[in-house]
Design an enzyme around this catalytic site. Sequence first.
Site, PDB file in Angstrom:
ATOM      1  N   MET A  21       0.772  -1.337   0.018  1.00  0.00           N
ATOM      2  CA  MET A  21      -0.175   0.142  -0.069  1.00  0.00           C
ATOM      3  C   MET A  21       0.755   1.371   0.083  1.00  0.00           C
ATOM      4  O   MET A  21       0.335   2.341  -0.329  1.00  0.00           O
ATOM      5  CB  MET A  21      -0.878   0.102   1.130  1.00  0.00           C
ATOM      6  CG  MET A  21      -2.015  -0.826   0.810  1.00  0.00           C
ATOM      7  SD  MET A  21      -3.094  -0.880   2.431  1.00  0.00           S
ATOM      8  CE  MET A  21      -3.618   0.859   3.132  1.00  0.00           C
ATOM      9  N   HIS A  75      -6.212   6.680   7.122  1.00  0.00           N
ATOM     10  CA  HIS A  75      -5.155   6.247   8.164  1.00  0.00           C
ATOM     11  C   HIS A  75      -5.433   4.814   8.931  1.00  0.00           C
ATOM     12  O   HIS A  75      -5.067   4.423   9.795  1.00  0.00           O
ATOM     13  CB  HIS A  75      -5.398   7.254   9.196  1.00  0.00           C
ATOM     14  CG  HIS A  75      -6.897   7.691   9.605  1.00  0.00           C
ATOM     15  ND1 HIS A  75      -7.479   8.771   9.086  1.00  0.00           N
ATOM     16  CD2 HIS A  75      -8.077   6.576  10.053  1.00  0.00           C
ATOM     17  CE1 HIS A  75      -8.929   8.759   9.356  1.00  0.00           C
ATOM     18  NE2 HIS A  75      -9.278   7.518   9.704  1.00  0.00           N
ATOM     19  N   GLY A  76      -6.270   3.989   7.961  1.00  0.00           N
ATOM     20  CA  GLY A  76      -6.252   2.566   8.218  1.00  0.00           C
ATOM     21  C   GLY A  76      -4.745   1.659   7.856  1.00  0.00           C
ATOM     22  O   GLY A  76      -4.045   2.174   7.022  1.00  0.00           O
ATOM     23  N   CYS A  77      -4.924   0.704   8.585  1.00  0.00           N
ATOM     24  CA  CYS A  77      -3.570  -0.267   8.289  1.00  0.00           C
ATOM     25  C   CYS A  77      -4.072  -1.165   7.092  1.00  0.00           C
ATOM     26  O   CYS A  77      -2.906  -1.933   6.802  1.00  0.00           O
ATOM     27  CB  CYS A  77      -3.393  -1.181   9.348  1.00  0.00           C
ATOM     28  SG  CYS A  77      -2.524  -0.112  10.527  1.00  0.00           S
ATOM     29  N   ILE A  78      -5.150  -1.216   6.680  1.00  0.00           N
ATOM     30  CA  ILE A  78      -5.577  -2.329   5.867  1.00  0.00           C
ATOM     31  C   ILE A  78      -5.961  -1.568   4.181  1.00  0.00           C
ATOM     32  O   ILE A  78      -6.823  -0.765   4.475  1.00  0.00           O
ATOM     33  CB  ILE A  78      -6.725  -3.004   6.241  1.00  0.00           C
ATOM     34  CG1 ILE A  78      -6.345  -3.940   7.366  1.00  0.00           C
ATOM     35  CG2 ILE A  78      -7.303  -4.048   5.079  1.00  0.00           C
ATOM     36  CD1 ILE A  78      -5.175  -4.893   7.191  1.00  0.00           C
TER      37      ILE A  78
END
Lengths: 170, 101
Positions: free
Chosen positions: A47, B98-101
């Site tokens: 990501m 701001h998520g980790c996924i």
Amino acid sequence: MSAFPEQAGAPGATLADPAITKVSIIISKGSLEGIYPGLILANGARMEGIEANVFFTFFGMDAINRARHESIKVATVGNPGLHLATWLGGVPGMSALVTQQMMKSMEKLDIPPIPEFIELIADSGAKLFACKASVDMFGLTREDFIDPLEGIITVGEFYQMAGGGQIIFT
Amino acid sequence: MPTLTAVARTPEGFLEHVEDWDRELARELAREAGLPELTDRHWLVVDYMRRTFLEKGDAPTIRTLGKESGVSVKELYQLFPKGPAKLAAKVAGIPKPHGCI
């Protein structure tokens, strides 16, 4: 703040602390809590545009084993993090129950189940490998593994592939 | 029409105010991020990101993007090689996910 952001090539990076551009993540454990951290790190790397390799060894190979990757469970015995009485952790069905609850909380965060997560990570361009020593030891073949697997490689080949990047063991 | 130099941005280059955004600004943001041209496929993702953020107050995860934007995860990474979720959010003028996924 960084002194020379443009030289180091990423926001926040400096000459002294260059940005990470490549990671090789080793997944060595076969429990749910042993597999997810490595997968989340791999997906998170992609990501951010970071090159990622994932090397599955020992019981960590269950994550890419066709016959097993849908039934990965939380270890309820010998897992003090669960704060569960030791005898209770061994009650039949306990592992399945705790796994089910954990999967529910993860689904809420949009964290996919392991088979779907592995596919997503492969689609993101990360490369997946199985450890040759473990494959030989467990008497497995390429056919035992999911399609996106890039190959079965030796430790030496793993180090070659990891060259110039960071190695993370989980 | 706002230009990149005229709008407030975070240190990482995300727009401070979603309402400053328009399609020309999106093209400028994309060029700055190393995408010389936005194709129909890019726009599909960018529009989906913006729509989702405006509806739900949060950017979609990469998993949701792959399932619902109409563009597969594989293609998402081809369109936005430096990280689809972050880059598409920037071009769409919404805050950094701001998520980790």
